[in-house]
Each structure stands twice: as C-alpha cells, then as structure tokens.
Scaffold this active site. Structure first.
Site, mmCIF file in Angstrom:
data_model
loop_
_atom_site.group_PDB
_atom_site.id
_atom_site.type_symbol
_atom_site.label_atom_id
_atom_site.label_comp_id
_atom_site.label_asym_id
_atom_site.label_seq_id
_atom_site.Cartn_x
_atom_site.Cartn_y
_atom_site.Cartn_z
ATOM 1 C CB ALA A 53 -0.898 -0.010 1.228
ATOM 2 C CB CYS A 90 3.084 0.408 -18.351
ATOM 3 S SG CYS A 90 4.436 0.292 -19.509
#
Ligand code: UDX
Length: 447
Positions: A263, A271
């Site tokens: 996280a 991308c």
C-alpha cells in the site's frame, strides 16, 4: 542461416530487446527516428537509466572495442527492410491528449514506413501495447502495401518487462506469448526464443485478439491488486488497522500471493495508468464497456492516494495551509531503479504541495534531470541530507534502497522538525522512532 532481426523504436522496450536479441546470438539492427538516440546508442550509451542495459549494449554494439559487433543502428528504412527476416515493432503507444484512448500513430507510422521495404518473405512482430483489434488491421495493411504481399506476415508478441528489471525480464521472460496466424510465423518465433524456451520459459501460442488482450488484462490485474490494497489502507486509516500486517496475512494464501500488495501512494509510470484507460476506451468502442467499469474505480482509488498523501502531510503540519512550510520529498521517479518520472505519484504529490504554497525540495538518486524538466519550479537538492535540511516534514515517496539506508539520526540533526511520512510503506519505522522522529505510514494509523 541464422535469422536476422530488426528492432524498430529504441526506448525502454526496444533498446533492451535489441541488446537481448544480440545477446541470444542474432545479428540485430535497431532503428529510431530520433537522431540523438541513434548517436548515443552507436556509442554504446543508453538514453535512459536501466540497470545492466548499458553493459549488455556495449557487449554487442558494432565499433565498440571488444564487442561482438552483432548490434548495429540505422535511421534508414530501406537498409532495415533489406537486412531483416524478423522485424520487431517496439515503439510507444502513449495516452492521447485529453482522451483515455491510446495514440497509435507511432505504431501506424512504423508499419507504414517499413511496408514498402518488405520485398521478400518477412515477419513483422508487434510488441507495443495496443488496443485489441490492431493486429488484425495492421496485418491487412501489410498484405496490401508490402511488395511481398501475403509473404509479409504479422504476429503479436506482447512484452511484460518491468522497468528496473528490463534486462532480466527480456533475457529470462516468465512467459512468451505469441499471437500468430500461420505455422511459419510460429516456427520463426520459436527460433527467435529458442534459448529462453529451452531454459523453461512457457511459450503460449494464441490468436491475435488473445495476445493483445493478455497484455492489457495482465496490467489491469496488477493495477487492481494495488488499488485493492490501497482501498484496504483507507479502511485501516478509518479503523486503526495496519495495512502492512493485513497484506502479509492475506498474502500467505497463495491464491492471493504477497506480491503487488504494497500500500502507499499508488501506481504510476508509462504503462499501468495509460493501459487501463486505453483498455476502458477500447471496451467502450466494442460495446463491452460494462465489463470494465470496475477499472474506472481502480483508477480513481489510485489517483485518490496522491491526494490522501497531501492531506496526511497537511495534518502532520498542524492542519493549516502549506504556506511557509518546508517539505522534503525523497523520490521523484514512479518506482525505484529507474529514471522515469512519467505519471509519477511522487512528483504529483510534490507538485500539489508546491502549488498550495509549500516550499518543496526534491531529491532522487536517478530521476533529477527528468524531474527538473517536467517540474522546473520545484526545489531540488543534490542529496537526501540536503533535501531534508531545514524541513518541517519529510515525505518518502519512492522506495529507493538509498532511502532505506539513510541514517535517521543524521537526518534528524538537519531537519527543522522530526516528522517523516512513509508513502511507500518501506522504511524501518522503529529505526526512525528511535532517532526521535514522529513516524507515520499510509494505512497504518496505529503502527
Ligand atoms: C508494468 C508491469 O509490471 C509490466 O509487466 C508491464 O510490462 C509494464 O507495466 P512497470 O511500469 O515497469 O511495469 O512497473 P511496476 O513494477 O509494475 O510498478 C508500477 C507501479 O506500481 C509503480 O509506481 C509502483 O511503485 C507501484 N506499485 C507496485 C505499488 O504501489 N505497490 C505494489 O505493491 C507494487
């Protein structure tokens, strides 16, 4: 006779692919339309930072002392067409301005420039990430415009390399996916990839649409994993839980796995963000937009983390405006071991705080030049220590090893206030606390 290979486009993907093909023993010719890139590559210099790539390149570029001479570069399409049996298209497909869809103009113009020079049997292999349906369209174009006609075939062979691991991922891919329409194409690609296949890389043969979809769906899955854990981080913030422990605990289930559950301020780069947007746009064109509406949520969870980091910083500074506050930002690239700042969450957070009046000083081990040209108005320092000097708060936004190895006590002497926020859940909280820092990580309010 050994196959001769060409690589069109020499960015992250193409430069690495060209060097890797030479390493596998093929004669290779690379082409780019930017003369400065070709000049650099001919000298064995890589136009970006990618670990191991320069060494690999120098081992093969013709004219460099001690090289195999197997890798050459050109800007001449006729020379390229004449030379190659297999032509890899590795140009980029960025997000279109003001739209979700991807910009196919570089792929289209590469194919249009190459086609008239395909006079005998040739295989053109697309590696760029494209909207599903592109290969079908490009195959028809080639058959019509190449003098070789139907002997100028197309295949689609998506690339899964990660920046920072590009050399390793290209030489030892975890899978090779080829979308083909003929046995001849499959046979040629098996020849190209004989070495990694012998070493155990699975070789998956598909049709065109499946090959195109494998790439976009893999990236969508990865993006979903990251946004999932970041959504859990929001719940941990609301409940006093610890998202790092949660990720560890769910990750022991090997159906879930521990990777890509870190996280923090979320994903960026050239991308994942643009690929999930282009995928949604394409699904819309195909009348299948409902299937991908969840990606809209993945995107917005991701973008929200940048704002959450800004708000967490504000809170730690006492809740008011940023005016007069000095903020040290450690990290500018979208991930460590890269100099790429495209859609970098770190720079986005730095920019937001700067625009709200904070005095931001950024340091990054490799991304300084790119960051400076994208955000010239931010402050920059030559080292982490200099960035931290006089700061009221330190933000850790890209998880470079260098930052994990910093001495919190030494930084503490330089900072105005000992407050550090870990936006990547990668620092050793205890070590920082021992040195007198107030330590806060995203999704771990109690930790
Ligand atoms: C990605 C895909 O991994 C690769 O297969 C594809 O070919 C191209 O896109 P890349 O863009 O190099 O590769 O980066 P990646 O390692 O996937 O990381 C993307 C972003 O996600 C980074 O900003 C990274 O910091 C972030 N991330 C990654 C997280 O926030 N948490 C994680 O747990 C993992």
């Amino acid at each position: 006779m050994a196959l001769k290979i060409t690589v069109i486009g020499t960015g992250y993907l193409g430069a690495t692919h060209a060097a890797a093909m030479a390493e596998l023993g093929f004669e290779v010719m690379g082409l780019d339309v930017v003369p400065e890139k070709i000049d650099k590559l001919r000298r064995g210099e890589v136009p970006m930072y990618e670990p191991g790539l320069e060494e690999l390149l120098r081992r093969h570029v013709a004219g460099i002392e001690g090289s195999t001479g197997r890798l050459r570069f050109t800007m001449d399409w006729a020379e390229l067409g004449e030379f190659g049996d297999v032509h890899f298209v590795c140009v980029n497909t960025p997000q279109r301005h003001g739209e979700y869809a991807c910009d196919m103009s570089y792929v289209d113009s590469a194919i249009a420039s190459l086609a008239p020079h395909l006079k005998g049997p040739a295989l053109v292999v697309g590696k760029s990430t494209v909207p599903v349906g592109s290969a079908d369209r490009l195959a028809a174009y080639l058959a019509e415009h190449a003098p070789a006609g139907a002997d100028a075939e197309l295949a689609w062979n998506p690339e899964f390399l990660r920046e920072g691991f590009a050399v390793q991922d290209t030489l030892h891919p975890d899978r090779i996916v080829v979308g083909v329409r003929s046995e001849r194409s499959e046979k040629l690609l098996r020849e190209v990839y004989a070495t990694p296949v012998e070493e155990g890389s699975p070789f998956v043969v598909t049709d065109f649409p499946t090959a195109e979809l494998v790439k976009t769906s893999a990236n969508s899955f990865l993006a979903t994993k990251i946004s999932f854990i970041n959504a859990m981080a929001e719940l941990c913030e609301a409940t006093g839980g610890d998202v790092a422990k949660l990720a560890e605990a769910i990750g022991y289930d090997d159906r879930i796995g521990r990777k890509f559950l870190r996280a923090g301020i979320g994903f960026g780069g050239g991308c994942l963000p643009k690929d999930i947007r282009a995928f949604m746009a394409r699904a819309g064109e195909l009348g299948a937009d409902q299937a991908l509406t969840f990606l809209r949520e993945i995107d917005s969870i991701n973008m929200r983390q940048r704002g959450r980091m800004v708000e967490l910083t504000r809170q730690e500074l006492g809740g008011g405006p940023f005016l007069g506050k000095r903020v040290a930002v450690l990290g500018a690239t979208f991930k460590p071991d890269s100099d790429d700042v495209r859609d970098s969450p770190a720079l986005n957070v730095a920019g937001q705080i700067h625009l709200q009046g904070g005095q931001v000083t950024v340091y990054d081990p490799k991304g300084m030049d790119n960051a400076r040209s994208l955000f010239p108005t931010l402050g920059y320092a030559d080292s982490a220590l200099e960035a931290v000097r006089g700061a009221h708060v330190v933000l850790h936004l890209t998880e470079w090893r260098e930052f994990r190895e910093l001495d919190p006590a030494e930084l503490g002497e330089a900072a105005a206030e000992r407050v550090v926020l870990d936006g990547r859940n990668a620092l050793d909280a205890e070590a920082w606390r021992r040195a007198g820092w107030r330590f806060r990580a995203m999704g771990r309010p109690g930790a």
